[in-house]
Design a protein around this motif. Structure first.
Motif, PDB file in Angstrom:
ATOM      1  N   VAL A   1       0.698  -1.226  -0.098  1.00  0.00           N
ATOM      2  CA  VAL A   1      -0.120  -0.118   0.033  1.00  0.00           C
ATOM      3  C   VAL A   1       0.963   1.323  -0.044  1.00  0.00           C
ATOM      4  N   GLY A   2       1.867   1.297   0.835  1.00  0.00           N
ATOM      5  CA  GLY A   2       2.941   2.398   0.785  1.00  0.00           C
ATOM      6  C   GLY A   2       3.547   2.922  -0.363  1.00  0.00           C
ATOM      7  N   ARG A   3       3.849   1.703  -1.194  1.00  0.00           N
ATOM      8  CA  ARG A   3       4.534   1.709  -2.397  1.00  0.00           C
ATOM      9  C   ARG A   3       3.572   2.183  -3.200  1.00  0.00           C
ATOM     10  N   LEU A   4       2.474   1.806  -3.216  1.00  0.00           N
ATOM     11  CA  LEU A   4       1.462   2.219  -4.435  1.00  0.00           C
ATOM     12  C   LEU A   4       1.034   3.416  -4.416  1.00  0.00           C
ATOM     13  N   LEU A   5       0.851   4.099  -3.068  1.00  0.00           N
ATOM     14  CA  LEU A   5       0.641   5.577  -2.776  1.00  0.00           C
ATOM     15  C   LEU A   5       1.849   6.331  -3.121  1.00  0.00           C
ATOM     16  N   ASP A   6       3.082   5.949  -3.052  1.00  0.00           N
ATOM     17  CA  ASP A   6       3.957   6.765  -3.445  1.00  0.00           C
ATOM     18  C   ASP A   6       4.053   6.880  -4.994  1.00  0.00           C
ATOM     19  N   ILE A   7       3.744   5.837  -5.775  1.00  0.00           N
ATOM     20  CA  ILE A   7       3.663   5.816  -7.127  1.00  0.00           C
ATOM     21  C   ILE A   7       2.513   6.542  -7.505  1.00  0.00           C
ATOM     22  N   VAL A   8       1.443   6.733  -7.014  1.00  0.00           N
ATOM     23  CA  VAL A   8       0.441   7.703  -7.194  1.00  0.00           C
ATOM     24  C   VAL A   8       0.908   9.077  -6.957  1.00  0.00           C
ATOM     25  N   GLY A   9       1.554   9.365  -5.919  1.00  0.00           N
ATOM     26  CA  GLY A   9       1.903  10.554  -5.296  1.00  0.00           C
ATOM     27  C   GLY A   9       3.031  11.412  -6.353  1.00  0.00           C
ATOM     28  N   LEU A  10       4.062  10.242  -6.776  1.00  0.00           N
ATOM     29  CA  LEU A  10       4.849  10.965  -7.898  1.00  0.00           C
ATOM     30  C   LEU A  10       4.477  11.031  -9.293  1.00  0.00           C
ATOM     31  N   ALA A  11       3.384  10.086  -9.837  1.00  0.00           N
ATOM     32  CA  ALA A  11       3.251   9.978 -11.252  1.00  0.00           C
ATOM     33  C   ALA A  11       1.936  10.936 -11.648  1.00  0.00           C
ATOM     34  N   ASN A  12       1.273  11.513 -10.298  1.00  0.00           N
ATOM     35  CA  ASN A  12       0.244  11.968 -10.697  1.00  0.00           C
ATOM     36  C   ASN A  12       0.227  13.527 -10.739  1.00  0.00           C
TER      37      ASN A  12
ATOM     38  N   ASP B   1       4.089  -3.626  -9.294  1.00  0.00           N
ATOM     39  CA  ASP B   1       3.308  -2.770  -8.599  1.00  0.00           C
ATOM     40  C   ASP B   1       2.287  -2.079  -9.570  1.00  0.00           C
ATOM     41  N   LEU B   2       2.680  -1.485 -10.582  1.00  0.00           N
ATOM     42  CA  LEU B   2       1.858  -0.816 -11.715  1.00  0.00           C
ATOM     43  C   LEU B   2       0.744  -1.563 -12.199  1.00  0.00           C
ATOM     44  N   GLU B   3       0.944  -2.998 -12.324  1.00  0.00           N
ATOM     45  CA  GLU B   3      -0.137  -3.857 -12.697  1.00  0.00           C
ATOM     46  C   GLU B   3      -1.263  -4.022 -11.526  1.00  0.00           C
ATOM     47  N   VAL B   4      -0.717  -3.967 -10.130  1.00  0.00           N
ATOM     48  CA  VAL B   4      -1.839  -4.092  -9.142  1.00  0.00           C
ATOM     49  C   VAL B   4      -2.456  -2.662  -9.054  1.00  0.00           C
ATOM     50  N   LEU B   5      -1.706  -1.593  -9.251  1.00  0.00           N
ATOM     51  CA  LEU B   5      -2.422  -0.290  -8.953  1.00  0.00           C
ATOM     52  C   LEU B   5      -3.473  -0.073 -10.058  1.00  0.00           C
ATOM     53  N   ARG B   6      -3.424  -0.698 -11.228  1.00  0.00           N
ATOM     54  CA  ARG B   6      -4.743  -0.680 -12.086  1.00  0.00           C
ATOM     55  C   ARG B   6      -6.010  -0.901 -11.646  1.00  0.00           C
ATOM     56  N   TYR B   7      -6.017  -1.813 -10.552  1.00  0.00           N
ATOM     57  CA  TYR B   7      -7.238  -2.365 -10.001  1.00  0.00           C
ATOM     58  C   TYR B   7      -7.558  -1.646  -8.798  1.00  0.00           C
TER      59      TYR B   7
END
Length: 699
Positions: free
Chosen positions: A370-381, A405-411
């Motif tokens: 969850v922490g990594r996915l939120l970091d991806i959103v915060g950095l790429a958004n 991680d990017l694959e999981v984020l799509r869901y």
């Protein structure tokens, strides 16, 4: 192309992020029953099962830095009871606007602590604050690497406990070998001389105590409620806690700063490289033999200082009459080691079943994901997205891990059943990653409380690195102060039934913080600076080396590849032209260093920084007393067992007889070479002679 749905192990992360986005969507928040109806994964659960899972998910959000608050309560006007919401004002990480030197200090902090679990927290903290790749090639520590003890999950748990000053319970074996259960208010984690200690308030003894983590016999358990009145009275960390005195006590420093030693001809190279020759005085008495020289050296610490170093020389280093206390301690240590090896070993040792040491795998929990996915959103958004390579560097993950991680984020996104089509839109184009439909997260989530404490502690370590210039060390202190001040002001109090886990949730970072990590490496800073500069410039060096095993001095032309730290020692890994192969040299044994004027072409570096010979030498069974069993880790045992009294048995490789004698002598009766029998007999004979000579010096 059809995209396969991620495996079910990722579903907790999807549920937790769905909960987060739901609470972000409604400023007023949602009541328990509304959440239970809307979030996929809660439906169909019994009341007890839902409450347990909901509480676990809330803790997971707090653990990654999300500030949850509760609005209302049982007496509120709202018929649905308390409502849960996310405090948007303190959700995102502040822009610290660090200077170039402060940013470089953060990148240096990211290098430290090897595979320690705390390194992950530093990697995440630095990665969301800046792009480490921006400063590559501009760092004096480019050739510096660390190899730390094998990751210990207890360290991570205790870091969180100390950050929250929680009550913890664990089984502990003290220095005398007694095993007791301890309940402690965790105050502080301290790294001293390569060992971690927990300091806190011992509830049963009603006093401050420190515990070496390697002596914990069970995993620490955080207590949700105080088990007794004494536990409820357990004080929090004092604001005026004397960190300098604590460090000195844990390091076991001797009071004297220097000590005199007699060195046999050509022996005691460790004293020669770090000390200086002195003229004998009448109080020193006569030399132990012809050709012996008197030198002066630093005392070091009690566990691994001057007496232990003298003991490894097995009678070729003695103390003069002017140093009666070290002389007595040396004689006692060598006598204890000799007596332990007198006669045959306990036959029961051979019957103990050893097993390969457990290689703790780093498992990605739903919390980590969850922490990594939120970091991806915060950095790429953002409109320009983020370069995929930069994203990978910031997160400190492999290309394969980032892809998963990017694959999981799509869901992930809003609850799909009630808000169809409101999942994240993850897109890639021209090597850049974009995340859409995530307006609520316009930047990285703030640091968690353990991350903040760990980052501040690591910057303190950088500030103590004497191999850096004063300006670089000042920049580390400046970054430390600015981060501490910024994080301590973030967020609001938490009104819930779970402990706070993020900076600003009613917690503050004291001047020293809940984690303190000291750089206790005793080396000549100028020598290490010369080595690091030569690595960066590919310059051939001529070094004078005082051997560890051979006890001789040689001159070597080397092509330096890396300076590697293991615990409190630095090593130079280099291509030795004399040996025509890769060799490792202890930095504190390197004497004169000069450039030859040549440069060298880069060679292929090894896949990992191997500091100790593997598969070379004598396979031995070695018994370690509980008080020193953590030292066995440095020898990379192939099999081990821990007995009921805390004693450890290990199967490991010793380079030769000299190495076996030095190991047994250094630990003064706490380490025993059990087999092979011929090696044990040789060690016993050498130790008996050394003990006799040391006792003669005392007499």
């Amino acid at each position: 192309m059809t995209v396969a749905r991620p495996r079910s192990a990722d579903e907790p992360a999807e549920r937790i992020i769905s909960l987060l986005w739901l609470l972000l969507h409604e400023p007023r928040g949602y009541a328990r029953e509304q959440i239970r109806r809307l979030v996929v994964g809660y439906e169909g659960l019994s009341d007890g099962a839902f409450e347990k899972l909901f509480q676990r998910d809330r803790r997971a959000l707090r653990a990654v830095g999300v500030p949850l608050t509760v609005v209302g309560g049982e007496d509120a006007d709202d018929d649905d009871g308390p409502r849960y919401r996310v405090d948007r004002d303190s959700l995102l990480l502040q822009d610290l606007d660090l200077t170039l030197d402060e940013r470089r200090a953060l990148v240096r902090a990211r290098r430290l602590w090897g595979d320690s679990p705390l390194r992950d927290e530093v990697v995440r903290a630095v990665g969301v604050l800046l792009h480490p790749g921006e400063l590559s090639g501009q760092d004096e520590l480019e050739g510096y690497h660390t190899v730390m003890p094998r990751a210990d999950p207890r360290l991570e748990a205790l870091t969180e406990a100390a950050a929250e000053q929680a009550l913890v319970r664990f089984a502990y074996r003290d220095a005398a070998g007694a095993l007791t259960e301890r309940t402690v208010r965790a105050w502080l984690l301290t790294l001293v001389r390569g060992r971690w200690y927990l300091t806190g308030w011992d509830v049963d003894r009603e006093a401050e105590r420190s515990f070496r983590l390697s002596r914990l016999e069970s995993a620490p358990v955080v207590l949700e409620q105080a088990p007794s009145a004494a536990a409820r009275r357990a004080p929090r960390r004092p604001a005026d806690l004397d960190h300098a005195a604590l460090r000195a006590r844990l390091a076991g420093r001797a009071e004297a700063e220097t000590v005199r030693v007699w060195l046999a001809p050509g022996r005691g190279q460790g004293f020669r490289v770090a000390g200086r020759p002195v003229d004998p005085r009448p109080a020193d008495g006569s030399a132990p033999g012809e050709g012996w020289e008197l030198w002066e050296a630093a005392t070091g610490r009690t566990e691994d200082g001057v007496v232990a170093e003298a003991a490894t020389a097995a009678g070729h280093v003695l103390f003069p009459a002017s140093e009666p206390e070290p002389a007595r301690r040396l004689a006692a240590a060598l006598t204890a080691a000799a007596e332990l090896h007198a006669g045959p070993a306990d036959p029961g040792c051979a019957d103990v079943r050893l097993s390969a040491p457990v290689r703790r795998r780093v498992r990605t929990s739903s919390e980590d994901l969850v922490g990594r996915l939120l970091d991806i959103v915060g950095l790429a958004n953002r409109s320009e997205g983020i370069d995929r390579a930069e994203l990978r560097d910031r997160l400190g993950v492999s290309e394969a891990d980032l892809g998963r991680d990017l694959e999981v984020l799509r869901y992930c996104g809003m609850p799909e059943r009630e808000f169809p089509g409101f999942q994240f839109d993850v897109d890639e184009a021209d090597g850049r990653v974009y995340v859409h439909q995530a307006a609520e997260l316009a930047g990285p989530v703030r640091l968690t409380l353990p991350e903040a404490h760990t980052l501040v502690a690591t910057l303190q370590t950088v500030a103590e690195m004497t191999v850096l210039t004063d300006a670089d060390r000042d920049a580390a202190r400046s970054a430390q102060r600015r981060i501490r001040a910024s994080l301590a002001d973030a967020g609001q109090d938490v009104a819930d039934d779970a402990p706070a886990a993020s900076v600003g949730d009613g917690a503050s970072i004291a001047d020293e913080g809940a984690v303190v990590a000291h750089w206790d490496v005793a080396v000549d800073p100028e020598t290490v600076r010369t080595l690091l500069a030569a690595i960066a410039e590919r310059a051939v060096l001529r070094v004078q080396y005082h051997g560890v095993r051979t006890d001789e001095v040689t001159d070597r032309d080397v092509e330096p590849l890396a300076v590697v730290q293991e615990r409190t020692r630095l090593y130079l890994q280099a291509w030795c032209r004399r040996a025509e192969g890769l060799r490792v040299f202890r930095a504190d044994r390197v004497g004169a260093v000069q450039r030859t004027g040549e440069t060298f072409r880069p060679r292929a570096r090894p896949g990992r920084w191997r500091l100790h010979p593997e598969g070379e030498g004598v396979s031995a069974l070695v018994r370690w007393d509980h008080a020193v069993r953590d030292a066995a880790e440095a020898y990379r045992p192939t099999a081990a067992a821990t007995l009921e009294d805390g004693t450890a048995l290990t199967r490991l490789t010793l380079l030769d007889e000299e190495a076996a004698v030095a190991l047994a002598a250094r630990h003064g009766g706490r380490v025993e070479v059990v087999e092979p029998v011929d090696l044990r007999d040789a060690v016993a004979a050498r130790l008996e002679g050394a003990a006799r000579r040391a006792r003669g010096a005392v007499a």
